[in-house]
Design a protein around this motif. Structure first.
Motif, short mmCIF file in Angstrom:
data_model
loop_
_atom_site.label_atom_id
_atom_site.label_comp_id
_atom_site.label_asym_id
_atom_site.label_seq_id
_atom_site.Cartn_x
_atom_site.Cartn_y
_atom_site.Cartn_z
N GLN A 80 39.50 45.95 26.67
CA GLN A 80 38.14 45.57 27.05
C GLN A 80 38.09 44.17 27.64
O GLN A 80 37.39 43.93 28.63
CB GLN A 80 37.23 45.66 25.82
CG GLN A 80 37.02 47.07 25.31
CD GLN A 80 36.19 47.11 24.04
OE1 GLN A 80 35.83 46.09 23.48
NE2 GLN A 80 35.87 48.33 23.58
N ALA A 81 38.85 43.23 27.06
CA ALA A 81 38.88 41.87 27.60
C ALA A 81 39.50 41.86 28.99
O ALA A 81 39.01 41.16 29.90
CB ALA A 81 39.65 40.95 26.66
N ALA A 82 40.57 42.63 29.21
CA ALA A 82 41.21 42.69 30.53
C ALA A 82 40.28 43.31 31.56
O ALA A 82 40.20 42.86 32.71
CB ALA A 82 42.52 43.46 30.43
N GLN A 83 39.57 44.38 31.17
CA GLN A 83 38.63 45.00 32.10
C GLN A 83 37.50 44.04 32.48
O GLN A 83 37.12 43.96 33.65
CB GLN A 83 38.06 46.27 31.46
CG GLN A 83 39.07 47.39 31.30
CD GLN A 83 38.53 48.56 30.49
OE1 GLN A 83 37.41 48.50 29.99
NE2 GLN A 83 39.33 49.61 30.33
N ALA A 84 36.97 43.31 31.49
CA ALA A 84 35.91 42.35 31.78
C ALA A 84 36.41 41.24 32.69
O ALA A 84 35.70 40.80 33.62
CB ALA A 84 35.36 41.76 30.48
N PHE A 85 37.64 40.77 32.44
CA PHE A 85 38.20 39.71 33.29
C PHE A 85 38.41 40.20 34.72
O PHE A 85 38.10 39.48 35.69
CB PHE A 85 39.52 39.23 32.70
CG PHE A 85 40.17 38.14 33.50
CD1 PHE A 85 39.83 36.82 33.29
CD2 PHE A 85 41.12 38.44 34.46
CE1 PHE A 85 40.42 35.81 34.03
CE2 PHE A 85 41.71 37.45 35.21
CZ PHE A 85 41.37 36.12 34.99
N ASN A 86 38.90 41.42 34.88
CA ASN A 86 39.12 41.94 36.24
C ASN A 86 37.80 42.14 36.97
O ASN A 86 37.71 41.89 38.19
CB ASN A 86 39.89 43.26 36.16
CG ASN A 86 41.35 43.05 35.77
OD1 ASN A 86 41.92 41.99 36.01
ND2 ASN A 86 41.95 44.06 35.16
N ARG A 87 36.75 42.58 36.26
CA ARG A 87 35.45 42.70 36.91
C ARG A 87 34.92 41.33 37.33
O ARG A 87 34.36 41.18 38.42
CB ARG A 87 34.46 43.39 35.97
CG ARG A 87 34.71 44.88 35.79
CD ARG A 87 33.49 45.57 35.19
NE ARG A 87 33.14 45.02 33.89
CZ ARG A 87 33.59 45.48 32.73
NH1 ARG A 87 34.42 46.51 32.73
NH2 ARG A 87 33.21 44.94 31.60
N MET A 88 35.07 40.34 36.47
CA MET A 88 34.65 38.99 36.81
C MET A 88 35.43 38.46 38.01
O MET A 88 34.86 37.83 38.91
CB MET A 88 34.87 38.07 35.61
CG MET A 88 34.47 36.62 35.85
SD MET A 88 35.04 35.51 34.55
CE MET A 88 36.83 35.57 34.85
N ARG A 89 36.72 38.74 38.06
CA ARG A 89 37.55 38.30 39.18
C ARG A 89 37.06 38.90 40.50
O ARG A 89 36.95 38.20 41.51
CB ARG A 89 39.00 38.71 38.91
CG ARG A 89 39.94 38.59 40.09
CD ARG A 89 41.31 39.13 39.76
NE ARG A 89 42.10 39.28 40.96
CZ ARG A 89 42.07 40.33 41.75
NH1 ARG A 89 41.24 41.35 41.45
NH2 ARG A 89 42.81 40.40 42.84
N GLU A 90 36.74 40.20 40.49
CA GLU A 90 36.26 40.84 41.71
C GLU A 90 34.92 40.27 42.15
O GLU A 90 34.68 40.06 43.35
CB GLU A 90 36.15 42.35 41.49
CG GLU A 90 37.49 43.06 41.38
CD GLU A 90 38.33 42.88 42.64
OE1 GLU A 90 37.74 42.87 43.74
OE2 GLU A 90 39.56 42.73 42.52
N ARG A 91 34.03 40.01 41.20
CA ARG A 91 32.73 39.46 41.56
C ARG A 91 32.86 38.05 42.13
O ARG A 91 32.17 37.70 43.09
CB ARG A 91 31.82 39.45 40.33
CG ARG A 91 31.43 40.83 39.85
CD ARG A 91 30.41 40.77 38.74
NE ARG A 91 29.16 40.16 39.18
CZ ARG A 91 28.10 39.95 38.41
NH1 ARG A 91 28.16 40.29 37.12
NH2 ARG A 91 27.01 39.41 38.89
N ILE A 92 33.74 37.25 41.57
CA ILE A 92 33.96 35.90 42.10
C ILE A 92 34.51 35.97 43.52
O ILE A 92 34.06 35.24 44.42
CB ILE A 92 34.90 35.11 41.17
CG1 ILE A 92 34.21 34.81 39.84
CG2 ILE A 92 35.35 33.81 41.83
CD1 ILE A 92 35.11 34.13 38.83
N ARG A 93 35.49 36.84 43.73
CA ARG A 93 36.07 36.97 45.07
C ARG A 93 35.02 37.44 46.07
O ARG A 93 34.95 36.93 47.20
CB ARG A 93 37.25 37.95 45.04
CG ARG A 93 38.45 37.42 44.27
CD ARG A 93 39.60 38.41 44.26
NE ARG A 93 40.20 38.56 45.58
CZ ARG A 93 40.08 39.62 46.35
NH1 ARG A 93 39.36 40.66 45.95
NH2 ARG A 93 40.66 39.67 47.53
#
Length: 353
Positions: free
Chosen positions: A131-144
């Motif tokens: 869950q933490a990895a999924q949240a981090f990857n979603r945050m990464r995509e939104r920042i990009r």
């Protein structure tokens, strides 16, 4: 070395390992005390018929003998040490297993801060780690996406403004009043220069240049020689060994610092210090200096310290922002200090990794 040891001790793994180890050792010691307390009590003597050498047919048998007390291993005996080492290994493995997802998130966040195009982290492990990895990857995509959208918008605006400004600059030549024509032409040139600087700033911000070994001393001497050829006075002091950096980003950083110093003072000095795992490059001038309350504001994009709108004296206001961005992409820092005797000193500190 002592500071690094303290940093290693203040990690999640070290804390988990310490808690596990303390709990295991305390439980083991309590178990040993309990064993010693209850197992070493004197037991009642065995019945007469079980005593060694006792013959019930004889009226007077030998005196009862209870024999030596049973042998018990010492506290630090071989079995105890073997068991303790096995438990310590289990504590180390458990702490490492629990700390690994957090460490992986920290490494991914560090990579993301250096490069927005860094790969996503694998979504594996326990449910909480996934869950933490999924949240981090979603945050990464939104920042990009947000950074790319902002860059596209600014680039489009800058590009669309360039065409009408160029037409205006051609039409200005038809104005009969020489004084008015000169003023309008200067304003248009300043606007076009701001657009060019904005595009350059966005390009530097998006660039992901690989690191390579660079002779920083040679780079500083080259910048000083180029400035001296244009009539400035630039000196270089100190020594510095090669450093693994983004060469174009570091050149842009030092060039902007030098240009900023030469804009307000004709005499500039580079001072290089190499030691303690860091490289420090100081760009000193003896100009008017920077007030203490404004030494952070000067790094904001489009902020200019002096009040006039003369681009030749104040610049566009992006040079120092580009310089600090380059410093932070190297894991370093850039700030201003007061030069002894008056003036401003830009201090660039870079880690030797």
């Amino acid at each position: 070395m002592k500071k690094r040891s303290l940093q290693l001790a203040d990690t999640l793994f070290a804390r988990l390992f310490g808690v596990f180890l303390l709990a295991i050792v305390v439980a083991h010691l309590l178990a040993f005390v309990w064993f010693e307390h209850y197992h070493h009590r004197d037991f009642p003597p065995p019945p007469p018929h079980e005593q060694a050498g006792f013959d019930p047919r004889e009226p007077h048998g030998p005196p009862p003998e209870f024999g030596p007390p049973p042998h018990h291993p010492p506290l630090l005996g071989g079995p105890f040490l073997f068991q303790l080492l096995a438990l310590v290994g289990a504590a180390w493995f458990g702490a490492r297993l629990l700390a690994r997802p957090v460490q992986r998130l920290g490494d991914a966040a560090r990579q993301l801060s250096d490069d927005l195009d860094s790969p996503p982290i694998p979504e594996t492990g326990p449910q909480e780690a996934k869950q933490a990895a999924q949240a981090f990857n979603r945050m990464r995509e939104r920042i990009r996406e947000q950074v790319q959208q902002r860059s596209r918008m600014l680039v489009a605006v800058s590009h669309d403004l360039r065409t009408p400004l160029s037409r205006l600059k051609l039409r200005v030549e038809e104005i009969d009043n020489p004084q008015l024509r000169t003023r309008i032409s200067q304003d248009l040139s300043e606007m076009i220069g701001m657009l060019d600087s904005t595009l350059h700033y966005l390009h530097q911000e998006r660039a992901s240049e690989p690191r390579q070994w660079l002779d920083v001393m040679a780079l500083v001497e080259s910048l000083a020689e180029d400035a001296c050829e244009h009539g400035a006075k630039v000196r270089v002091e100190g020594q510095c060994a090669p450093l693994k950096v983004q060469s174009m980003a570091l050149r842009s950083c030092l060039s902007n610092l030098l240009d900023n110093a030469l804009r307000y003072a004709g005499d500039v000095e580079f001072v290089l210090r190499d030691g303690g795992g860091r490289v420090e490059i100081r760009v000193q001038d003896h100009g008017p200096g920077i007030p203490a309350e404004m030494r952070e504001q000067v790094f904001e994009p489009f902020f200019r310290l002096e009040g006039s709108r003369n681009r030749n004296s104040g610049g566009v206001g992006l040079g120092l922002a580009i310089a600090r961005d380059a410093a932070r992409r190297h894991g370093g820092e850039l700030h201003f200090e007061e030069t002894p005797g008056g003036g401003a000193t830009a201090v660039l500190s870079l880690p030797r990794t």
